[in-house]
Design a protein around this motif. Structure first.
Motif, PDB file in Angstrom:
ATOM      1  N   ARG A 320      36.983  47.528  39.453  1.00  0.00           N
ATOM      2  CA  ARG A 320      36.089  46.492  39.980  1.00  0.00           C
ATOM      3  C   ARG A 320      36.093  45.263  39.063  1.00  0.00           C
ATOM      4  NH1 ARG A 320      29.484  46.902  40.635  1.00  0.00           N
ATOM      5  NH2 ARG A 320      29.196  44.853  41.614  1.00  0.00           N
ATOM      6  N   LEU A 321      36.076  45.497  37.760  1.00  0.00           N
ATOM      7  CA  LEU A 321      36.142  44.374  36.814  1.00  0.00           C
ATOM      8  C   LEU A 321      37.451  43.613  36.976  1.00  0.00           C
ATOM      9  CD1 LEU A 321      34.727  45.821  33.461  1.00  0.00           C
ATOM     10  CD2 LEU A 321      33.550  44.435  35.174  1.00  0.00           C
ATOM     11  N   CYS A 322      38.532  44.346  37.099  1.00  0.00           N
ATOM     12  CA  CYS A 322      39.838  43.695  37.248  1.00  0.00           C
ATOM     13  C   CYS A 322      39.852  42.801  38.488  1.00  0.00           C
ATOM     14  CB  CYS A 322      40.946  44.743  37.346  1.00  0.00           C
ATOM     15  SG  CYS A 322      41.172  45.709  35.834  1.00  0.00           S
ATOM     16  N   ARG A 323      39.280  43.291  39.592  1.00  0.00           N
ATOM     17  CA  ARG A 323      39.260  42.503  40.828  1.00  0.00           C
ATOM     18  C   ARG A 323      38.348  41.289  40.681  1.00  0.00           C
ATOM     19  NH1 ARG A 323      38.929  47.773  42.995  1.00  0.00           N
ATOM     20  NH2 ARG A 323      36.679  47.550  43.341  1.00  0.00           N
ATOM     21  N   THR A 324      37.219  41.478  40.016  1.00  0.00           N
ATOM     22  CA  THR A 324      36.249  40.395  39.874  1.00  0.00           C
ATOM     23  C   THR A 324      36.833  39.209  39.121  1.00  0.00           C
ATOM     24  OG1 THR A 324      34.396  41.951  39.891  1.00  0.00           O
ATOM     25  CG2 THR A 324      33.981  39.782  38.949  1.00  0.00           C
ATOM     26  N   MET A 392      36.176  43.157  23.754  1.00  0.00           N
ATOM     27  CA  MET A 392      36.213  44.554  24.207  1.00  0.00           C
ATOM     28  C   MET A 392      37.637  45.095  24.301  1.00  0.00           C
ATOM     29  SD  MET A 392      33.116  45.291  24.313  1.00  0.00           S
ATOM     30  CE  MET A 392      33.291  46.944  24.971  1.00  0.00           C
ATOM     31  N   GLY A 393      38.622  44.207  24.321  1.00  0.00           N
ATOM     32  CA  GLY A 393      40.011  44.659  24.334  1.00  0.00           C
ATOM     33  C   GLY A 393      40.510  45.145  25.671  1.00  0.00           C
ATOM     34  N   PHE A 394      39.841  44.754  26.781  1.00  0.00           N
ATOM     35  CA  PHE A 394      40.302  45.132  28.117  1.00  0.00           C
ATOM     36  C   PHE A 394      41.340  44.118  28.600  1.00  0.00           C
ATOM     37  CE2 PHE A 394      35.724  46.721  28.565  1.00  0.00           C
ATOM     38  CZ  PHE A 394      36.060  47.995  28.130  1.00  0.00           C
ATOM     39  N   SER A 395      42.468  44.582  29.058  1.00  0.00           N
ATOM     40  CA  SER A 395      43.502  43.656  29.523  1.00  0.00           C
ATOM     41  C   SER A 395      43.110  43.000  30.844  1.00  0.00           C
ATOM     42  CB  SER A 395      44.834  44.389  29.685  1.00  0.00           C
ATOM     43  OG  SER A 395      44.765  45.306  30.765  1.00  0.00           O
TER      44      SER A 395
END
Length: 448
Positions: A320-324, A392-395
């Motif tokens: 969901r984060l990736c899509r947002t 946070m290090g999220f790609s």
């Protein structure tokens, strides 16, 4: 103000350093005799976020993480594979390379220095000699060297254990060369010609001495933060304190941070129990960023009861984060600043949770609470995405599209959107399309 749970004091304490000043941080690294497991992933992901947070906060961080590339387990693995214990370095090289690949997959930043024990034998021998000269250590009959616990009156202060209680367990296996059953090896004697030559004969370092030596070599006699898994509190970190404070006569580390265990069926996950999952096995089933997200969705101090269903559940949240944020781009050469963070109400709240003992689940709670508002305040998404990627290090690279179950909620939203399109209410139709996208259902309209 950054505050952290200090294992030594048992209290949450402030970092007490001015932004712009130097912070020294030592995190105990792996013993590379096998592939890294999920427990390793938790340690290094947790303290990667700490490293990133300290950097965002304006500190000049000197981060050291070691490799224990000589050890009983490595030697045993070399004998098993090569039939020669002196081939331990080949084993270490293989698994260090694999570990570094795993860390790249988890998007963990490289520490400033990653020393190997075998490159610092001279420094280790010198440190041990100084401990002997100071009356803190002694040479046994076989040429081994032991640290004398009797010279350390506050031994047990980190693990909160009493000497009398420790002695009861230690006396079960008494080494007659030791003056005290709790004395631990600084140098392990070997037959002539094996491993390294020292003033006390051939041998190799004990496990604990290496971190005291490497911390002193790269960070100094006193460091700000020492971190690792909770399994290292005793005896490893307890013995580091005895060695370093015994020689230098001052506190070794100001803050001791330890992450909780990962458990499988209520037992600590470990190689010795055989109940562990390697990171590369998990990466075959889940995107590495999902594993990172899963680990950071728990507070680092809390134990985690691992379950595959839980990973699958958080994978939906991460997707969901990736899509947002898929429609947000920026110049990645420009680092996020604390001014940017504090000017946005969402990231300001997010960083305050991280500053409060690295509360990553609280931070994620703020984020998901704010997501519905981002359609109205599109301009905020850039700062939030930069925060998620750089702190946070999220790609946030979109995950492969998976088939989505047509739930009653999705069915109703599709129907409402069709009704909006029929009455040419394009604004509502677009909003409903975005809501469906967050649920993983993407609509592609065809021109009639």
């Amino acid at each position: 103000m950054l505050t952290f749970s200090n294992t030594l004091s048992g209290k949450q304490e402030p970092l007490n350093a001015r932004p712009g000043s130097e912070i020294t941080m030592y995190v105990c690294g792996i013993t590379p005799y096998d592939y890294a497991h999920l427990g390793h992933g938790r340690v290094y992901t947790t303290f990667d976020v700490l490293y990133r947070l300290l950097t965002l906060s304006g500190y000049q961080v000197k981060y050291c993480r070691n490799y224990t590339d000589i050890d009983d387990k490595l030697i045993a693995k070399a004998e098993k594979i090569y039939g020669d214990k002196k081939q331990f370095i080949q084993v270490a090289n293989q698994y260090i390379q694999a570990y570094e690949q795993d860390m790249v997959q988890l998007n963990c930043l490289e520490p400033g220095v990653q020393p190997r024990v075998t490159d610092h034998i001279d420094q280790i021998i010198s440190f041990i000699a100084q401990l002997i000269d100071a009356g803190k250590a002694y040479v046994a009959r076989d040429g081994s060297v032991y640290y004398s616990i009797d010279t350390c009156p506050d031994y047990g202060k980190l693990s909160k254990q009493k000497l009398d209680e420790l002695l009861v367990g230690a006396r079960v296996e008494v080494d007659t060369d030791k003056k005290n059953p709790l004395d631990f090896a600084l140098w392990k004697a070997e037959p002539a010609g094996n491993f390294y030559k020292s003033p006390w004969g051939y041998g190799r370092p004990g496990w604990h001495i290496e971190c005291s030596v490497l911390a002193r070599t790269y960070l100094g006699e006193h460091i700000d933060i020492h971190a690792g898994g909770a399994d290292l509190i005793f005896p490893h970190h307890e013995n580091e304190i005895a060695q370093s404070e015994g020689l230098f006569g001052a506190p070794f580390a100001r803050l001791w941070l330890h992450n909780g265990f990962i458990q499988i069926n209520k037992e600590k996950m470990s190689k010795s129990l055989g109940n562990f999952f390697t990171l590369r096995d998990l990466f075959e089933q889940f995107d590495p960023m999902v594993i990172r997200y899963y680990l950071l969705s728990h507070h680092y101090k809390s134990p985690v009861e691992f379950a595959f269903d839980d990973v699958r559940a958080v994978a939906k949240s991460y997707a969901r984060l990736c899509r947002t944020f898929a429609d947000v781009s920026f110049d990645h050469s420009e680092p996020l600043t604390m001014d940017e963070v504090t000017m946005d109400p969402v990231t300001d709240r997010m960083v305050k949770f991280l500053a409060d003992d690295l509360n990553t689940p609280g931070m994620l709670g703020v984020l998901f609470e704010a997501l519905p508002t981002l359609y109205t305040y599109q301009h905020r998404k850039k700062t939030i995405k930069k925060f998620l990627q750089q702190v946070m290090g999220f790609s946030l690279v979109p995950l492969p599209v998976q088939e989505v179950e047509l739930t009653p909620e999705i069915t109703e939203l599709i129907m409402l959107r069709e009704q909006a399109r029929t009455r040419k209410d394009w604004k509502t139709a677009d909003e409903l399309r975005d809501r469906l996208s967050l649920l993983g259902y993407n609509i592609h309209d065809k021109k009639v």
